[in-house]
Design an enzyme around this catalytic site. Structure first.
Site, short mmCIF file in Angstrom:
data_model
loop_
_atom_site.label_atom_id
_atom_site.label_comp_id
_atom_site.label_asym_id
_atom_site.label_seq_id
_atom_site.Cartn_x
_atom_site.Cartn_y
_atom_site.Cartn_z
N GLY A 1 29.51 21.89 -21.90
CA GLY A 1 29.34 22.77 -20.76
C GLY A 1 28.57 22.06 -19.66
O GLY A 1 27.89 21.06 -19.89
N CYS A 2 28.71 22.57 -18.44
CA CYS A 2 28.05 21.92 -17.31
C CYS A 2 26.53 22.02 -17.43
O CYS A 2 25.81 21.03 -17.25
CB CYS A 2 28.54 22.51 -15.99
SG CYS A 2 28.56 24.31 -15.92
N PHE A 3 26.02 23.22 -17.73
CA PHE A 3 24.57 23.37 -17.87
C PHE A 3 24.03 22.50 -19.00
O PHE A 3 23.04 21.78 -18.81
CB PHE A 3 24.19 24.83 -18.08
CG PHE A 3 24.35 25.71 -16.87
CD1 PHE A 3 23.65 25.46 -15.70
CD2 PHE A 3 25.20 26.80 -16.89
CE1 PHE A 3 23.78 26.27 -14.58
CE2 PHE A 3 25.34 27.63 -15.77
CZ PHE A 3 24.63 27.36 -14.62
N SER B 1 23.74 18.79 -17.92
CA SER B 1 22.62 18.44 -17.06
C SER B 1 21.29 18.59 -17.79
O SER B 1 20.38 17.79 -17.62
CB SER B 1 22.63 19.27 -15.77
OG SER B 1 22.25 20.60 -16.01
#
Lengths: 334, 334, 334, 334
Positions: D148-150, D153
């Protein structure tokens, strides 16, 4: 074909950055010289987005150094400043693509809107760098005046229809541009609070891109009515153009026929937008007729087709390369 | 003067909210009836920004209930829906300010651009609610058709110059509007990703506000060339207008003279912008002449002067109040 | 009650404009004196949005002139500049609400983060202008230090929970603010191109609002971990606060009970947003617990509750008025 | 090396478009199969920005057709939908990079936050596609769960410091993301008017990316406190991370050492921003310590490093290519 060394003078601004971004991935050009007014840095220190990508040295601009390392140089310098570089570079046999306004106009008109010209000699052979108009002349050009962003979008929209237009009727160009066109310098007009949620015209009817448009259309300055508006977005430009035509015709077919061999012009069945051209050299065109009025919508990326990528296309043509070499065509979408 | 009970039908949308925001602080009107299509809620549940400010009950719209509690009602309903409310309300003696398009056009033109009209009888006496044009008629009006946002900005810019215009020359209206004009409904055109950093024309030359403008100017529809553009901001609208004039005159003085007694029109020496009018009923105007072309820039808040605050001004006039009563004049700046 | 004359020194900036916008519609205060550093203009020339609304003369700031015409004055001046005005104004018996940081901190902390203090005498009796903390003291205050925008949003979120917090655990305040907080001055940080489509932290853990927050919470500076972020919008501020608590409790009820008599604090069942408070003096609060972590979201308009409208509330209290007099409560929505 | 045929199923959405944009310029992969749920179109009709660039046929998704033409396929499908494609594709010997959440979590946690899992067999050998964590495993992977993107990061920011962290202290992740993360579907949360000039947290402490982060960090879900915020911009994501550490150390050197051989992680001396990573696969990291608190700022492009470009890096590794092949590194700046 062997590699061709090219340079960029004026690497600090937005168009300088765009040139560097294109040239470091260009298949035939090698970026052999990068300069700005201070030097003593690297390109990734000037532009942190290039960290890990490119750390070329940025030198203090110097004609000798530039001429000894490059066959062609791009000048991304302010208007009125560029000509002091063009003259000696041309004298030393370096080809030049000048992104400033310094060589776009005949001397008298230039001097009316800008400043006294200090290099009238090179004005005589300069080629205006709109490939769709002057591709043949560009092939042998030594000096190219890269068009302004507004003239690029306006001319590409108008050229196919100039012979349909009723003579002596007004040409209306209502242009909208993002803020990057104003450059990096700080001003009230670039302050976020003044631009966000806002919109306004500036220099209405008096902007100095109007004579450039008139000149290339071959019409009188009085016939070109040009009003730019600042829009709250970073990059992109749309010219909404209105002209009077005498007869009914299939305007969309005229557009398609006129640009049928052009790789950087796209004809759209729907009104064009900015995001589809952002980051590319495309000019997207749309046309709609109602009675004797023709509405033409012309979208470009002001920093790319309106400046840096068009400059590289011009350089490609000047150096005998394929004009599409190294030219970005993938838009910043979404 | 005793308090006047008014109502709002259509409280869920943006213009409904603006009406409520104005009316709860109005010195002479009491907001006695608020309705939408579902009812069974309160205004601060519909619009959380009103928490702690106003918790009026929102009822399911009902003609009887409305008529029994209000002398005047604002209809903030979709086009084609409003007329079903107007007819019975007028029959019951309630005055109506209708913010939809349903009563803005003659029957034949309305039916060409919208739908068959079900209340032609009231079309005969409706007054078009642009106070600068019809203030006298508004004083005795029972039904007011509140103008569209685009016509409001275009007409206020054009009216002072119609007698200077060269007959049969095209009127060009290049309008730019924020996204709130598209309303709350979800569509690709209101998706943030499609609007942010973008700009495009829509319904070029064919938008249905064009016949409304032509009709009120008293010119043929063919003479009005209207192209709206969507801009990445929430509220505000600028019409950039171009007309041909035959002679030289002091255009700015014409504007000032024409609107010298108008409290809601301001003449600017500089190109107008959106933020100076956001949240207010002002229309800001700027004019610039070059040869035989006149450029007029006209800025309004599309939700206020283009809808809700103009509606309240109309109601003020209809009820014999001071037209400035309760009308916001402090802009959302910065 | 008779009218109370008040003044604004520092009318050019954003908070000066907000003060003027509030005061010209205030029912009890008369704006009798407006000044900036140059004078010789009018308020509508400084702020064109006020054209047709208010054309008060703007004078060159002068202590004598101010003191002779006002009972109370608002100072909207830069940090380090304000104290030179406070000292003589207080000496002349004028009450002062100072929007700068000059009187918010004890002398030693102020001098560590700002500059040597030239008016320590008035530091002894200054009252910190957060009404929810110091309403009683404000009633008799002669000098009020209006809180910083970040401290206002952080303190209002934290105060209800300080006795639930586990001692010596870190307080995390991750704040997001619009660009108007940076003021009108031009800088790379306010250039549209650098802010649009962007987001970044600045002065992480070292911002000088952190000691102000720590000081008012009565905790050590080391316990307050404050990181502001710049967001691409004009006005508004949200503090996302994280603290550790030892036990389970109904956090929402604690909030509601703590602020049950406060007209300017609203408790929300959903995460708060900026638009619902924009243009108002409201602070919207939301709280959510997960295990031993409490998340508090606190939204204010940085120019209003974070500066100008809070200043007028403080003045209302100082002058014995109702604290809600003249305070805007209608949000800039949509 | 001969060309490798790859496919994209789910070409209509934002991540599907990004995959196509990367793959059509990839030096080793040939995009041999493109599909969505309807088919019967071309990629430039689905995404007009590709007009003149690529007109590949888009087919109705079909396992047989896909398997017969591709060695590896990217699935850009909704959560809960992807697993129905993974199972048969893997069975037919096609390698899969799945951009959905369907294979990111152990079965029990997946089923708690999503839906019953219909392909537990492939869960046993799936590799989590964060190259900095699992590069070795990726080399022989047949199925990759793209993070996932979160989580991408957050994990890249946290991993270097997990051994410095005080055990059992809360990990705070305050994330900010652009609107493209919400996808193309229409909702109140993606309506321009609700996002522009606004900011809010959503699913605070309860977002389903939190268990994914906890799982990969090897900590309890209770220790991860994750609050995403929606920001008015299109693409980009910053995670502001706060952890407690026991000792003083040179945090920036720890970062540099940890990622010294990683081509897609850049360490910045200044707080990171979104524009420097927009359009690229870079994760930019910044760290600052104050006492026992460590603040880590981690910026990625949510559609690229948070989805599509990371997927292509994973495919590069799975197919034995250089991981940088075809991966964009030139940011959308300015």
């Amino acid at each position: 074909m062997s590699v061709i060394n090219v340079g960029v003078i004026g690497a600090s601004g937005y168009t300088g950055l765009e040139l560097v971004k294109i040239l470091i991935n260009h298949p035939k050009f090698t970026l052999a010289y990068v300069a700005n007014s201070e030097g003593e840095t690297t390109i990734d220190k000037l532009h942190p987005s290039l960290q890990g990508v490119c750390n070329l040295e940025v030198q203090k601009a110097d004609i000798e150094a530039c001429a000894s390392s490059c066959e062609l140089v791009f000048l991304a310098l302010p208007h009125k400043t560029a000509m002091a570089y063009v003259k000696p570079l041309i004298a030393k046999g370096v080809k030049v693509v000048d992104l400033s306004a310094d060589y776009r106009l005949p001397q008298d008109i230039y001097e009316e809107f800008y400043t006294p010209h200090t290099d009238p000699q090179n004005l005589e052979h300069v080629v205006y760098g709109l490939p769709e108009m002057y591709r043949e002349e560009l092939k042998s050009a030594k000096l190219v005046a890269n068009p302004g962003c507004f003239p690029t979008s306006a001319l590409l929209g108008l050229l196919p229809f100039m012979d349909k237009r009723v003579e002596n009727t007004p040409i209306i160009i209502d242009a909208k541009t993002g803020v990057s066109g104003a450059g990096k310098k700080l001003s009230d007009v670039t302050h976020f609070v003044n631009v966000n949620d806002n919109l306004f015209a500036y220099n209405p009817l008096m902007h100095r891109h109007a004579p450039e448009i008139a000149q290339k259309l071959g019409v009188d300055f009085d016939e070109v009515n040009f009003v730019p508006h600042l829009i709250p977005l970073t990059r992109g430009m749309i010219s909404s153009i209105y002209i009077q035509v005498s007869q009914d015709f299939d305007a969309s077919s005229v557009l398609k026929e006129f640009y049928k061999d052009e790789p950087f012009v796209r004809i759209s069945e729907n009104p064009v937008d900015m995001k589809n051209v952002a980051g590319t050299n495309f000019c997207d065109l749309y046309v709609k007729q109602k009675g004797n009025i023709l509405f033409i919508s012309s979208a470009i990326d002001n920093l790319m087709r309106g400046a840096s990528s068009q400059a590289v296309v011009n350089a490609n043509i000047m150096m005998g390369l394929c004009q599409k070499d190294g030219i970005p065509n993938i838009a910043y979408v979404p």
